[in-house]
Design an enzyme around this catalytic site. Structure first.
Site, PDB file in Angstrom:
ATOM      1  N   ASP A  49      58.717 -50.274  52.004  1.00  0.00           N
ATOM      2  CA  ASP A  49      58.294 -50.133  50.789  1.00  0.00           C
ATOM      3  C   ASP A  49      57.121 -51.118  50.555  1.00  0.00           C
ATOM      4  OD1 ASP A  49      59.941 -52.207  50.457  1.00  0.00           O
ATOM      5  OD2 ASP A  49      60.975 -51.768  48.515  1.00  0.00           O
ATOM      6  N   ASP A  88      62.430 -46.613  53.698  1.00  0.00           N
ATOM      7  CA  ASP A  88      62.896 -47.241  52.748  1.00  0.00           C
ATOM      8  C   ASP A  88      63.417 -46.497  51.371  1.00  0.00           C
ATOM      9  OD1 ASP A  88      63.408 -50.180  53.278  1.00  0.00           O
ATOM     10  OD2 ASP A  88      61.521 -50.881  52.831  1.00  0.00           O
ATOM     11  N   GLU A 186      66.260 -61.120  56.264  1.00  0.00           N
ATOM     12  CA  GLU A 186      64.972 -61.422  55.977  1.00  0.00           C
ATOM     13  C   GLU A 186      65.052 -63.112  55.405  1.00  0.00           C
ATOM     14  OE1 GLU A 186      62.356 -59.045  53.828  1.00  0.00           O
ATOM     15  OE2 GLU A 186      60.948 -60.443  53.400  1.00  0.00           O
TER      16      GLU A 186
HETATM   17  O1  KIV Z   1      59.293 -53.006  53.194  1.00  0.00           O
HETATM   18  C1  KIV Z   1      59.397 -53.670  54.599  1.00  0.00           C
HETATM   19  O2  KIV Z   1      58.055 -53.612  55.141  1.00  0.00           O
HETATM   20  C2  KIV Z   1      60.451 -54.240  54.985  1.00  0.00           C
HETATM   21  C3  KIV Z   1      60.279 -55.002  56.201  1.00  0.00           C
HETATM   22  C4  KIV Z   1      59.341 -56.136  56.284  1.00  0.00           C
HETATM   23  C5  KIV Z   1      61.725 -55.454  56.610  1.00  0.00           C
HETATM   24  O3  KIV Z   1      61.292 -54.305  54.375  1.00  0.00           O
END
Ligand code: KIV
Length: 286
Positions: A49, A88, A186
């Protein structure tokens, strides 16, 4: 395209089985061309996301919708042959109840062909992860700094320092016990990442979480130098494609203004000299 039914494609159980092995290589992609570029080098391609901030210029990931994720995931699917595609679940599409999460994750899988979803949250999301897993939806968890909770955290700070480490550790244990096939860690300190990685039985995938993790993930646009509004400490730029694109654009503008472009080789004669060249049509990519 990468789906669980494709024997060449990496599956969630393959990723789970890589715990403690050669580090997992993961990158984001939001478009077909980037998916094609990264596929052969990656174990996992995440349609993150982060697309909201990187491609749509949003101030955070909170404005990303399920329809946006579906549109980008369909584009990415077209560029993948080998890597596992994870998509996501955006803010507001899964937190309300396991049933809401199932409904939206199932839509993501049905409409995009992805074989797994990612959601943010630890202990609080364990019941949802278990519910999805029991119904055929593999889940990658995401703990530590979870960008969808930026307002609750008051910014994008390192998580799990000092006494706060125990909270993140509990999150990691909960999502592993709930059946997640991997977990993104993270922006947490190295000691904590090392401890969690040694204590849980699923691969940890770090972003700002040290080489102690079982794999690494970066946003492709960060790694390629295509995203410049800010650069987190954990990003290493392997190229400066943004600078190159800027220089190319300046050269084009200069040549157009000086009538140096188009040159003779880009111009059509009245009578075709070369049928093939004329047959390529007007599309830039033709
Ligand atoms: O949204 C994203 O790109 C992420 C990664 C950076 C882990 O969640």
């Amino acid at each position: 395209m990468s789906t669980a039914g494709d024997s060449r494609a990496i599956t969630p159980p393959d990723i789970r089985a890589r715990k403690g092995g050669v580090p997992l290589v993961c990158l984001t992609a939001y478009t077909t061309p980037i998916a094609r570029l990264v596929d052969r080098h990656c174990d996992i391609v995440l349609v993150g996301d982060s697309v909201g901030m990187v491609l749509h210029g949003l101030p955070s990931t909170l404005g990303v919708t399920l329809d946006m994720m579906i549109m980008h995931a369909k584009a990415v699917r077209g560029g993948l042959e080998k890597a596992l595609m994870v998509v996501d679940l955006p803010f507001g599409s899964y937190e309300e109840s396991p049933e809401q999460a199932f409904r939206n994750a199932a839509r993501l899988m049905a409409e995009t062909g992805c074989a797994a979803v990612k959601l943010e949250g630890g202990e609080a999301m364990a019941a949802t992860i278990q519910f999805l897993g029991a119904r055929g939806i593999p889940v990658m968890a995401h703990i530590g700094l979870t960008p969808q909770a930026v307002n609750a955290f008051g910014g994008y700070r390192v998580q799990g320092r000092g006494e706060d480490a125990e909270r993140i550790r509990r999150d990691a244990i909960s999502v592993a016990q709930a059946g997640a096939f991997s977990v993104v860690l993270e922006k947490v300190p190295e000691q904590l990442a090392r401890r969690i990685t040694s204590e849980i039985g699923i691969p940890t995938i770090g972003i700002g979480a040290s080489p102690a993790c079982d794999g690494q993930i970066l946003v492709s646009d960060d790694m390629l130098g295509l995203f410049s509004p800010f650069r987190p400490k954990f990003v290493k730029r392997y190229a400066e494609l943004g600078d190159q694109a800027g220089a190319a654009t300046a050269a084009y503008a200069d040549e157009v203004r000086k009538r140096r472009f188009p040159a003779a080789e880009h111009v059509f004669a009245d009578a075709p000299k070369d049928a093939d060249a004329d047959a390529t049509g007007s599309g830039g990519a033709a």
